[in-house]
Design an enzyme around this catalytic site. Sequence first.
Site, PDB file in Angstrom:
ATOM      1  N   ASP A 200       0.763  -1.174   0.016  1.00  0.00           N
ATOM      2  CA  ASP A 200       0.067   0.083   0.041  1.00  0.00           C
ATOM      3  C   ASP A 200       0.941   1.208   0.075  1.00  0.00           C
ATOM      4  O   ASP A 200       1.682   1.382   0.903  1.00  0.00           O
ATOM      5  CB  ASP A 200      -0.930  -0.006   1.241  1.00  0.00           C
ATOM      6  CG  ASP A 200      -1.863   1.318   1.288  1.00  0.00           C
ATOM      7  OD1 ASP A 200      -1.520   2.192   0.695  1.00  0.00           O
ATOM      8  OD2 ASP A 200      -2.971   0.816   1.854  1.00  0.00           O
ATOM      9  N   LYS A 226      -3.781  12.199  -1.253  1.00  0.00           N
ATOM     10  CA  LYS A 226      -3.090  12.533  -0.090  1.00  0.00           C
ATOM     11  C   LYS A 226      -1.750  13.354  -0.696  1.00  0.00           C
ATOM     12  O   LYS A 226      -2.026  14.254  -1.371  1.00  0.00           O
ATOM     13  CB  LYS A 226      -2.432  11.161   0.688  1.00  0.00           C
ATOM     14  CG  LYS A 226      -3.568  10.446   1.329  1.00  0.00           C
ATOM     15  CD  LYS A 226      -2.874   9.419   2.072  1.00  0.00           C
ATOM     16  CE  LYS A 226      -3.792   8.440   2.678  1.00  0.00           C
ATOM     17  NZ  LYS A 226      -4.931   9.270   3.656  1.00  0.00           N
ATOM     18  N   ARG A 385       0.117  14.322  14.505  1.00  0.00           N
ATOM     19  CA  ARG A 385       0.621  13.807  13.315  1.00  0.00           C
ATOM     20  C   ARG A 385       0.971  14.935  12.539  1.00  0.00           C
ATOM     21  O   ARG A 385      -0.124  15.858  12.223  1.00  0.00           O
ATOM     22  CB  ARG A 385      -0.326  12.872  12.669  1.00  0.00           C
ATOM     23  CG  ARG A 385       0.352  11.847  11.644  1.00  0.00           C
ATOM     24  CD  ARG A 385      -0.463  11.048  10.985  1.00  0.00           C
ATOM     25  NE  ARG A 385      -1.698  11.291  10.400  1.00  0.00           N
ATOM     26  CZ  ARG A 385      -2.305  10.673   9.207  1.00  0.00           C
ATOM     27  NH1 ARG A 385      -1.780   9.502   8.914  1.00  0.00           N
ATOM     28  NH2 ARG A 385      -3.446  11.116   8.799  1.00  0.00           N
TER      29      ARG A 385
END
Length: 426
Positions: A200, A226, A385
Amino acid sequence: MTTTQQDCRALDAQDPLRALRDLFDVPANTIYLDGNSLGAMPRSAPARVAEVVTTEWGRDLIRSWNSAGWFEMPRKVGDLIARLIGAEPGTTIATDSTSVNLFKALSAALRISAETKPGRWRIVSERSNFPTDLYIAEALCKDKGWELVLVEPHEIAEALKDEKLAILMLTHVNYRTGAMHDMAAVTQAAHEAGVLVVWDLAHSAGAVPVDLTGADADFAVGCGYKYLNGGPGAPAFVWVNPKHADRCWQPLAGWWGHDKPFAFTPDYQPAAGIVRYQCGTQPMISLAALECGVQSVLAAEPLGGMAALRRKSLALTDLFIALVEERCAGHGLSLVTPREHTRRGSQVCLSKTEGAYAIVQALIARGVIGDYRAGDGAGHPDILRFGFTPLYVGFEDVWNAVEHLCQVLETGEWQGAAFQRQHAVT
């Protein structure tokens, strides 16, 4: 020696990639450190999407399947993505979602393994892999009577010794920690054990150099929204090693994967190669936005491409780590992301035993956008994050982000009631 804000401005002035920031519409007074979850919007996207809607659809209607090249779009965009993941033309296709593509790839790998290595019926993955990957694998195992085994990263080598193991399913860069696998070494070890590997690339494609061909990987999937900047819910992509592409049907045998879809035969005749990994009619508006996003990453090619983006990414994350440890010491933050460059993706993750979610919310209120991932009670802590997309994040952004983080911690601002309220998306 302490890095100053002026030092960071000087680094930005010397940055050979600095002009790429102008390709994106990042809102004023915003430091966007969440491109690892949703990339910023390319400036080219609104006009391109409007063209598809008003001209190609609105004026030309169904003729655009031919005149505007709609029918070839999944392959066209797939070939653009291939340039970022070390894949040959014609081996990657932009289609469906990451979850759906993983279902296809895992199913194909299961069939190949069952034919070539009968008696193997286990899939191994990391316990901290992205949950949708685990859910897809779990559902497939329940349906096929196989077994999904979850391990910690340091246990993968031992797991490969299992003679019942058929498939190793890993995310190249871990979504929680930013830790990156050595794709070539892991794939080689798996192959030596007779195991197929499904990768992935959701947190890799467009963020770190990837060489699927050089690693002789088997299957790969990845996300379009993303680091590829394709917009919310953008189509994903799937890559299949050419040596596997024609060995079996993928399970979602839809008409777009047919060899001659407009022959309308009642029986399925799979197209050759990667084209068979399509299913139903493809989303042209979303594909047009994704093409803009991928082109924004490919704009770095004349400036050194992925190698140049990687150098800047490492410099940005090195700086962030150093400044946090220097200026936020004593506030209970711990580095989760590996320090070693060879093991780090393009994000930095910090853990904190108390207030991680609220701290992120306080930062977002200040215009510093990162995100939060909850701990699981099994040794994986709450995470703050921060993703660093070198196309539009600069060194002064890093300095200012850490300054805001310090202020949020030192003043206790994060303890305010407004920042404790849990939102649906974290």
